[in-house]
Design an enzyme around this catalytic site. Structure first.
Site, PDB file in Angstrom:
ATOM      1  N   CYS A 127     -14.181   3.321   1.414  1.00  0.00           N
ATOM      2  CA  CYS A 127     -13.297   3.318   0.242  1.00  0.00           C
ATOM      3  C   CYS A 127     -12.007   2.606   0.640  1.00  0.00           C
ATOM      4  O   CYS A 127     -11.363   3.007   1.606  1.00  0.00           O
ATOM      5  CB  CYS A 127     -12.960   4.736  -0.209  1.00  0.00           C
ATOM      6  SG  CYS A 127     -14.230   5.980   0.093  1.00  0.00           S
ATOM      7  N   SER A 128     -11.619   1.581  -0.108  1.00  0.00           N
ATOM      8  CA  SER A 128     -10.410   0.853   0.266  1.00  0.00           C
ATOM      9  C   SER A 128      -9.940   0.001  -0.916  1.00  0.00           C
ATOM     10  O   SER A 128     -10.285   0.290  -2.060  1.00  0.00           O
ATOM     11  CB  SER A 128     -10.664   0.002   1.511  1.00  0.00           C
ATOM     12  OG  SER A 128      -9.456  -0.500   2.034  1.00  0.00           O
ATOM     13  N   ARG A 162     -13.203  11.106   6.856  1.00  0.00           N
ATOM     14  CA  ARG A 162     -11.991  10.361   7.148  1.00  0.00           C
ATOM     15  C   ARG A 162     -11.277  10.978   8.346  1.00  0.00           C
ATOM     16  O   ARG A 162     -11.272  12.187   8.536  1.00  0.00           O
ATOM     17  CB  ARG A 162     -11.078  10.349   5.922  1.00  0.00           C
ATOM     18  CG  ARG A 162     -11.649   9.529   4.773  1.00  0.00           C
ATOM     19  CD  ARG A 162     -10.986   9.860   3.454  1.00  0.00           C
ATOM     20  NE  ARG A 162      -9.595   9.451   3.388  1.00  0.00           N
ATOM     21  CZ  ARG A 162      -9.184   8.228   3.045  1.00  0.00           C
ATOM     22  NH1 ARG A 162     -10.080   7.281   2.773  1.00  0.00           N
ATOM     23  NH2 ARG A 162      -7.892   7.946   2.978  1.00  0.00           N
ATOM     24  N   GLU A 217      -6.162   4.617  -9.204  1.00  0.00           N
ATOM     25  CA  GLU A 217      -6.957   3.419  -8.981  1.00  0.00           C
ATOM     26  C   GLU A 217      -7.930   3.164 -10.124  1.00  0.00           C
ATOM     27  O   GLU A 217      -8.410   4.104 -10.762  1.00  0.00           O
ATOM     28  CB  GLU A 217      -7.797   3.572  -7.698  1.00  0.00           C
ATOM     29  CG  GLU A 217      -7.015   3.876  -6.453  1.00  0.00           C
ATOM     30  CD  GLU A 217      -7.904   4.099  -5.237  1.00  0.00           C
ATOM     31  OE1 GLU A 217      -7.440   3.799  -4.127  1.00  0.00           O
ATOM     32  OE2 GLU A 217      -9.049   4.559  -5.391  1.00  0.00           O
ATOM     33  N   LYS A 255       0.840  -1.197   0.000  1.00  0.00           N
ATOM     34  CA  LYS A 255       0.000   0.000   0.000  1.00  0.00           C
ATOM     35  C   LYS A 255       0.876   1.248   0.000  1.00  0.00           C
ATOM     36  O   LYS A 255       0.562   2.238  -0.678  1.00  0.00           O
ATOM     37  CB  LYS A 255      -0.919  -0.037   1.223  1.00  0.00           C
ATOM     38  CG  LYS A 255      -1.864   1.140   1.355  1.00  0.00           C
ATOM     39  CD  LYS A 255      -2.747   0.976   2.595  1.00  0.00           C
ATOM     40  CE  LYS A 255      -3.653   2.182   2.800  1.00  0.00           C
ATOM     41  NZ  LYS A 255      -4.465   2.049   4.031  1.00  0.00           N
ATOM     42  N   GLU A 306      -3.394   8.896  -5.090  1.00  0.00           N
ATOM     43  CA  GLU A 306      -4.190   7.734  -5.501  1.00  0.00           C
ATOM     44  C   GLU A 306      -4.127   7.579  -7.007  1.00  0.00           C
ATOM     45  O   GLU A 306      -4.135   8.568  -7.748  1.00  0.00           O
ATOM     46  CB  GLU A 306      -5.668   7.898  -5.093  1.00  0.00           C
ATOM     47  CG  GLU A 306      -5.936   7.938  -3.600  1.00  0.00           C
ATOM     48  CD  GLU A 306      -5.887   6.568  -2.936  1.00  0.00           C
ATOM     49  OE1 GLU A 306      -5.569   5.578  -3.628  1.00  0.00           O
ATOM     50  OE2 GLU A 306      -6.169   6.507  -1.724  1.00  0.00           O
TER      51      GLU A 306
END
Length: 279
Positions: free
Chosen positions: A138-139, A122, A200, A88, A198
């Site tokens: 979200c993950s 968050r 994705e 990650k 990010e």
């Protein structure tokens, strides 16, 4: 009206505060790798590209969130074909993103039986987009046999079930994968700051049911259910710079969310597992 929503956003006494809840076996293994300081040497995808080994100072970051940087995400190409795995940490470094490193992710939109959408803010401990308002959860699916399985996105849906429990405390039996509906995918890229970001392909997942909530304060600063009108006001406040919203939530809200919300009883018309929306 916004003051009422703001009051609802504060985690009340029924929501858990203090230290982190217990993690599942996979999260404990990732945490142990983090405690040992283990970082993958970089998994080369097609074309031989390897993740950077840049030294990043993690001392000022939240210890629990740093442990999670050892989790192994699924590396993919622009067509969502799996090409490897990487930490990650390395997946979220802007210098790797600028080289094209791309991973698989998901965004859950959970509605209760009143058709209100569950939002979260968050926590300030998050490494990317701290303090931002966003959709329910979200993950990322992890590079393990359960979450790598691709038939009908079952691996992604299992990952969503896992993270709904980890972040929001929703018992896993309340959100079985068969009740998590996969609509479509979006491809986006965004920087959080000068170091982290990010990149994705994000699976859009819908859930409709009432659930039990017990959020982890290390993951979530606040939460509430909102109507369409309340969400529109939230988006207007973000446009005026009064609050922050995650980029993926902004993209989805601008392009898709309200027409999906208007058709919660007829979502099949929006299911598209072939197209990846390039945002």
């Amino acid at each position: 009206m916004w003051r009422a929503v703001a009051r609802a956003l504060a985690i009340g006494p029924a929501a858990r505060r203090g230290g982190p809840r217990g993690r599942g076996p996979g999260e404990e293994r990732a945490a142990e790798r983090g405690r040992r300081g283990a970082v993958s040497p970089g998994v080369a995808g097609r074309g031989g590209r390897a993740a950077s080994m840049r030294e990043v100072n993690l001392d000022e970051l939240d210890a629990q969130q740093v442990q999670l940087l050892a989790e192994m995400c699924i590396l993919i190409d622009e067509h969502d074909r799996r090409i490897g795995a990487e930490t990650k940490r390395n997946c979220h470094l802007n210098e790797n993103i600028d080289r094209g490193l791309l991973h698989r992710a998901f965004s859950v939109f959970l509605f209760n039986t009143e058709n209100k959408l569950l939002l979260q803010q968050r926590s300030d401990a998050k490494i990317t987009f701290p303090g931002c308002f966003t959709n329910t959860c979200c993950s990322h699916p992890l590079s393990n046999p359960q979450e790598l399985e691709e038939s009908d996105a079952i691996g992604v849906r299992r990952a969503a079930q896992r993270r709904l429990e980890a972040e929001l405390g929703i018992p896993m039996e309340e959100v079985p994968p068969e009740e998590i509906n996969y609509l479509t995918r979006i491809h986006y890229k965004a920087q959080s700051d000068g170091i982290w970001g990010e990149h994705e392909i994000d699976y859009i997942l819908f859930v409709r049911k009432n659930v039990t909530l017990n959020p982890d304060p290390n993951e979530i600063k606040s939460y509430c259910y909102v109507t369409k009108e309340e969400l529109k006001e939230l988006l207007e406040k973000a446009a005026r710079g009064e609050i922050k919203i995650t980029p993926w939530f902004q993209i989805i809200a601008d392009a898709f969310l309200f027409k999906w919300w208007d058709n919660l009883n007829h979502l099949n018309q929006f299911v598209d597992h072939e197209k990846i929306h390039r945002m």
